[in-house]
Design an enzyme around this catalytic site. Structure first.
Site, PDB file in Angstrom:
ATOM      1  N   ARG A 180      36.050  47.767  37.724  1.00 30.76           N
ATOM      2  CA  ARG A 180      36.596  46.859  36.715  1.00 30.76           C
ATOM      3  C   ARG A 180      36.758  45.459  37.299  1.00 30.76           C
ATOM      4  O   ARG A 180      36.470  44.459  36.625  1.00 30.76           O
ATOM      5  CB  ARG A 180      37.936  47.378  36.188  1.00 30.76           C
ATOM      6  CG  ARG A 180      37.817  48.674  35.403  1.00 30.76           C
ATOM      7  CD  ARG A 180      39.154  49.123  34.851  1.00 30.76           C
ATOM      8  NE  ARG A 180      39.619  48.246  33.789  1.00 30.76           N
ATOM      9  CZ  ARG A 180      40.851  48.289  33.279  1.00 30.76           C
ATOM     10  NH1 ARG A 180      41.728  49.164  33.743  1.00 30.76           N
ATOM     11  NH2 ARG A 180      41.204  47.466  32.315  1.00 30.76           N
ATOM     12  N   CYS A 235      47.032  43.637  36.793  1.00 34.67           N
ATOM     13  CA  CYS A 235      46.097  44.746  36.530  1.00 34.67           C
ATOM     14  C   CYS A 235      45.509  44.501  35.152  1.00 34.67           C
ATOM     15  O   CYS A 235      45.135  43.377  34.840  1.00 34.67           O
ATOM     16  CB  CYS A 235      46.821  46.091  36.633  1.00 34.67           C
ATOM     17  SG  CYS A 235      48.277  46.218  35.556  1.00 34.67           S
TER      18      CYS A 235
END
Length: 275
Positions: A180, A235
């Protein structure tokens, strides 16, 4: 500092009137699962706090997928659970560490000085054949006095300064898995990649088999970081960055902030660049 406690300590202290236990179990892909698991069995005396109903506010244009809730409403829920700033609080999840760490960060942000995460979570508690119950205990209402620690929270303007190189003394940490971070895949958010200038420290590297690694190993994880620098962690939505925040503190880093809106907030502004 030590913000992580072991199940043996909690077993001994769980009937202590000065201890409150908080069940934070949750499944991001199945938002009712945590509540169901709590109803099927939990540590005696534990109250349940839901990531999306209790630990997050309503999703809006900006703020990310799990924004801060209205703090007065959240404090009211703490008080209904018999929690005040003098109680010793132990939060647990299923051993992932992320959901309990989110609760831990929020209490720390409110100025609570006696809040901990249970190492190994409920899975390790069950594996030890420690007591569980389906009873939901009711506590006398508490009176929580907040003392907001604003230095623990970074907003998008601060992160913009870091990303543009205008704040060279600050390290920005992306806590997501490498795929990611690199933009190879993105299963949740609408855009791929990371905030410019961020380094990747995957949050799950701080745990092994559902347990937080010891402080010495956490220090080794972050050995390339300057302890004098300010550190901002993020995050996808301010949940899995919380274990990195926690383990940085365990490793002795003092100046740590959470960008709670995280990548999902960052990409909500069309002018914000992405690497």
């Amino acid at each position: 500092m030590n913000y992580i406690i072991e199940k043996e300590w909690l077993l001994e202290k769980m009937k202590d009137e000065n201890v409150r236990i908080v069940d934070c179990r949750f499944a991001l892909g199945n938002p009712i699962k945590g509540q169901q698991e709590y109803e099927q069995g939990h540590i005696p005396g534990a109250v349940y706090f839901d990531l999306e109903k209790d630990l997050s506010g309503e999703v809006q244009t900006h703020g990310g997928r799990h924004p801060l809730p209205d703090l007065d409403v959240f404090i009211g829920k703490l008080e209904e659970a018999g929690i005040d700033e003098n109680k010793v609080i132990v939060a647990y999840d299923n051993g992932e560490g992320a959901f309990a760490s989110r609760f831990w960060w929020m209490l720390t942000y409110l100025g609570h000085e006696k809040v901990y995460v249970l190492n190994g979570g409920y899975k390790e508690w069950l594996a030890a054949n420690y007591p569980t119950t389906t009873e939901v205990q009711v506590f006398e209402k508490g009176n929580f006095t907040k003392n907001i620690q604003r230095e623990l929270l970074a907003d998008v303007e601060e992160v913009r300064k870091i990303a543009s190189g205008r704040n060279p003394g600050t390290v920005l940490i992306d806590s997501r898995e490498e795929k990611r971070y690199l933009g190879i895949e993105e299963p949740i958010d609408k855009k791929k990649g990371h905030i410019p200038g961020a380094v990747n420290k995957q949050w799950m590297d701080g745990l092994e088999k559902g347990r937080f690694k010891p402080a010495a190993q956490q220090s080794a994880r972050f050995s390339d970081l300057n302890r004098q620098n300010e550190i901002v962690v993020y995050c996808g939505s301010g949940v899995t960055a919380a274990p990195n925040f926690l383990t940085l503190k365990e490793a002795g880093f003092d100046n740590v902030k959470l960008y709670l809106g995280s990548f999902s907030d960052w990409i909500s502004y069309k002018d914000n660049e992405i690497e």
